[in-house]
Enzyme design. Structure first.
Site, PDB file in Angstrom:
ATOM      1  N   GLU A   7     -34.798  78.499   8.251  1.00 53.97           N
ATOM      2  CA  GLU A   7     -33.987  77.812   7.247  1.00 53.97           C
ATOM      3  C   GLU A   7     -33.639  76.385   7.630  1.00 53.97           C
ATOM      4  OE1 GLU A   7     -33.108  79.711   9.701  1.00 53.97           O
ATOM      5  OE2 GLU A   7     -31.222  80.695   9.219  1.00 53.97           O
ATOM      6  N   ASP A  80     -32.014  83.372  10.094  1.00 47.17           N
ATOM      7  CA  ASP A  80     -31.004  83.897  11.013  1.00 47.17           C
ATOM      8  C   ASP A  80     -30.791  85.396  10.860  1.00 47.17           C
ATOM      9  OD1 ASP A  80     -30.558  81.429  12.120  1.00 47.17           O
ATOM     10  OD2 ASP A  80     -28.826  80.956  10.877  1.00 47.17           O
ATOM     11  N   ASP A  82     -28.376  87.481  10.243  1.00 51.48           N
ATOM     12  CA  ASP A  82     -27.097  87.846   9.649  1.00 51.48           C
ATOM     13  C   ASP A  82     -27.326  88.062   8.155  1.00 51.48           C
ATOM     14  OD1 ASP A  82     -27.376  85.303   8.588  1.00 51.48           O
ATOM     15  OD2 ASP A  82     -25.735  84.420   9.743  1.00 51.48           O
ATOM     16  N   GLU A  84     -26.598  86.229   5.486  1.00 53.67           N
ATOM     17  CA  GLU A  84     -27.172  85.088   4.779  1.00 53.67           C
ATOM     18  C   GLU A  84     -28.638  84.903   5.147  1.00 53.67           C
ATOM     19  OE1 GLU A  84     -25.850  83.247   2.363  1.00 53.67           O
ATOM     20  OE2 GLU A  84     -24.028  84.447   2.452  1.00 53.67           O
ATOM     21  N   TYR A 321     -26.948  82.588  19.239  1.00 50.87           N
ATOM     22  CA  TYR A 321     -26.492  82.493  17.855  1.00 50.87           C
ATOM     23  C   TYR A 321     -24.967  82.400  17.788  1.00 50.87           C
ATOM     24  CZ  TYR A 321     -26.635  83.270  12.827  1.00 50.87           C
ATOM     25  OH  TYR A 321     -26.525  83.124  11.465  1.00 50.87           O
ATOM     26  N   ARG A 323     -22.815  82.780  15.239  1.00 48.35           N
ATOM     27  CA  ARG A 323     -22.039  83.586  14.290  1.00 48.35           C
ATOM     28  C   ARG A 323     -22.051  85.029  14.771  1.00 48.35           C
ATOM     29  NH1 ARG A 323     -24.903  79.969  10.818  1.00 48.35           N
ATOM     30  NH2 ARG A 323     -23.477  78.479   9.863  1.00 48.35           N
ATOM     31  N   HIS A 368     -25.113  90.897  17.587  1.00 48.34           N
ATOM     32  CA  HIS A 368     -25.538  89.831  18.479  1.00 48.34           C
ATOM     33  C   HIS A 368     -24.782  89.909  19.801  1.00 48.34           C
ATOM     34  CE1 HIS A 368     -27.160  88.179  14.793  1.00 48.34           C
ATOM     35  NE2 HIS A 368     -25.965  88.162  14.270  1.00 48.34           N
TER      36      HIS A 368
END
Length: 514
Positions: A7, A80, A82, A84, A321, A323, A368
């Protein structure tokens, strides 16, 4: 040819360095499809089916990715790990698989051999992590996609229904959201609590004492008068729990002045000496929430700025990562941290076996690792020249926190001395506390606290009062929220996700709500 899509263009540039020449790495620049801005975009009369469209400013990028996809045998979706990221991968597959038609394959493509789509995930952008991800592709996680869509639909239903109400009642241009509305509520309620708070004046008493044998002076505070504690606390209910109000039983200046005069003329001796050894263990490595709070408090960064800088560090392959709710670390990273500790501080600062942390937050998502340096052996000093000043500060904060989490505990010597003073009016107990560091352990990296050294005294030793004084103080209302304390209260009550706090706070600030 293999087409790998992420992304972010920075992420694409970093990953390209780790892949063979038969890989093309491209970026989607975030989401390509979303709900339309001009209408609700949700079938609220039937099954709440969302109506996605390619954003107007993303049509050119969508065409470029379709053209690249036509030349590729395998399309690897590497957004990613997650909700999103999973949704971005799902939307990309729809766009590239259906040539822009989200309902059915276009007739001209119906006889073509379907493309092979692979989904890979990784939590750090290193050569080893990318290679491992390519060896272990998986299907798109529909549950994660559904979770993202449900949140997106709730956002739209809340915003598109409530925002027009605000336009009618207050003014146009206002917006509402399921997280920002609650965050704003916390701030409004706190302001009301501050306005209602009844401020009261009280007094505290301090004394400078001198040990008679060595004439060494030290500071003490009044703890008791005639056996009753002087300090008092009161818990008052507030919107976000309870607030403790500290004050004292000395409520007039005349009373404070009388105590000071009585203390100055009193006979004083040591009532008790309490010595003990304490150990301090390091805090766990950062999660999204604790990183934001630490960066706000220590570096003066906003939560939005912190996440933007962390994103850059991640995309450049320097941290994992950013988040995450997890405080766990991989065994490999803990062993690498041990080597770094031994090289810099010596073996007595390293642990024999790794220290593991567990999440205390209910409902924490632990897919994560914690936020850590991708290469613990890369010290902040080594890479500082390759980063801008703010990135270097944040990397140092992350590196120090993670490496310190694997260091030996600090050993402290603490001492508490109670002194009895007998005046002509009353009897008083004064307290003095001190501490010294026997072994600094993780504090060598995390920062050493200021030491308070008290003279070596025993029970019954004579002490003189060199001076005594009083301070006028007022009870304080519950403090206004800072970014750090707002992030903390949102996380404690499981409102939103830590990764959304930065844009949430930015929105209510930029729109002038706070």
């Amino acid at each position: 040819m293999n087409l790998l899509i992420v992304e972010s263009p920075t992420k694409a540039k970093t990953i390209k360095k780790f892949l063979p020449k038969d890989y093309t790495v491209a970026s989607s620049f975030g989401h390509l499809r979303d709900l339309p801005k001009s209408k609700m975009g949700i079938d609220i009369e039937h099954d709440f089916e969302p109506q996605y469209i390619i954003a107007r400013d993303k049509t050119k990028r969508a065409k470029e990715l379709r053209d690249l996809a036509k030349k590729a045998d395998t399309i690897i979706l590497a957004s990613d790990e997650d909700r999103e990221g999973e949704a971005i991968a799902w939307h990309l597959k729809h766009i590239l698989e259906n040539d822009g038609n989200t309902k059915k394959l276009a007739a001209k493509n119906s006889r073509k051999k379907p493309k092979t789509f692979l989904r890979i995930v990784f939590h750090e952008i290193t050569k080893k992590a990318i290679e491992k991800a390519l060896e272990n592709p998986r299907e798109i996680d529909v549950n994660l996609v559904d979770a993202q869509q449900a949140r997106r639909i709730l956002d739209r239903l809340t915003g598109y229904e409530l925002s027009p109400f605000l336009w009618k009642k207050i003014r146009r241009g206002l917006s509402a959201g399921r997280v920002q509305s609650v965050a704003l509520r916390f701030i409004v309620e706190r302001e009301k609590e501050r306005e209602k708070f009844d401020t009261k004046t009280f007094y505290t008493i301090g004394a400078e004492l001198e040990e008679s044998k060595t004439n060494v002076s030290f500071e003490a505070k009044l703890l008791e008068k005639n056996g009753e504690k002087v300090e008092k606390t009161e818990s008052i209910p507030v919107f976000a729990g309870t607030y403790r109000v500290s004050s004292s039983t000395i409520e007039t200046e005349d009373d404070a002045r009388a105590i000071v005069e009585d203390l100055r003329a009193s006979a004083c001796s040591v009532a008790s000496v309490e010595k003990k050894e304490t150990k301090r263990t390091p805090p766990p490595p950062f999660t999204t929430s604790t990183l934001q709070q630490a960066a706000i408090n220590r570096l003066g960064f906003s939560s939005k700025q912190t996440m933007r800088l962390a994103q850059k560090l991640y995309e450049n392959g320097l941290i994992t990562y950013m988040r995450t709710d997890s405080v766990s670390l991989s065994l490999e990273s803990m062993l690498a941290a041990k080597d770094a500790i031994e090289n810099r501080f010596g073996k007595n600062y390293a642990l024999e076996s790794p220290r593991h942390y567990k999440n205390r937050t209910k409902g924490a998502q632990e897919a994560h690792e914690a936020i850590r340096p991708a290469y613990p052996d890369k010290t902040p000093d080594e890479i500082e020249s390759s980063l801008d000043a703010r990135e270097a500060k944040l990397y140092r904060l992350i590196w120090n926190r993670m490496v310190a989490s694997q260091m030996a505990p600090a050993v402290m010597d603490s001492i508490k001395i109670l002194t009895e003073a007998k005046g002509s009016q009353s009897a008083y107990t004064l307290s003095a506390s001190g501490s010294s560091i026997r072994f600094d352990g993780f504090l060598a990296l995390a920062g050493k606290p200021e030491e308070t050294i008290l003279p070596d005294m025993n029970e019954g030793d004579a002490v003189s009062v060199k001076n005594a004084s009083y301070d006028e103080k007022q009870t304080s209302p519950p403090p206004r929220y800072t970014e750090a304390s707002l992030v903390k209260v949102l996380e404690e009550r499981e409102i939103g996700r830590p990764s959304t706090y930065a844009p949430t706070i930015s929105t209510i600030f930029d729109r002038g709500y706070i």
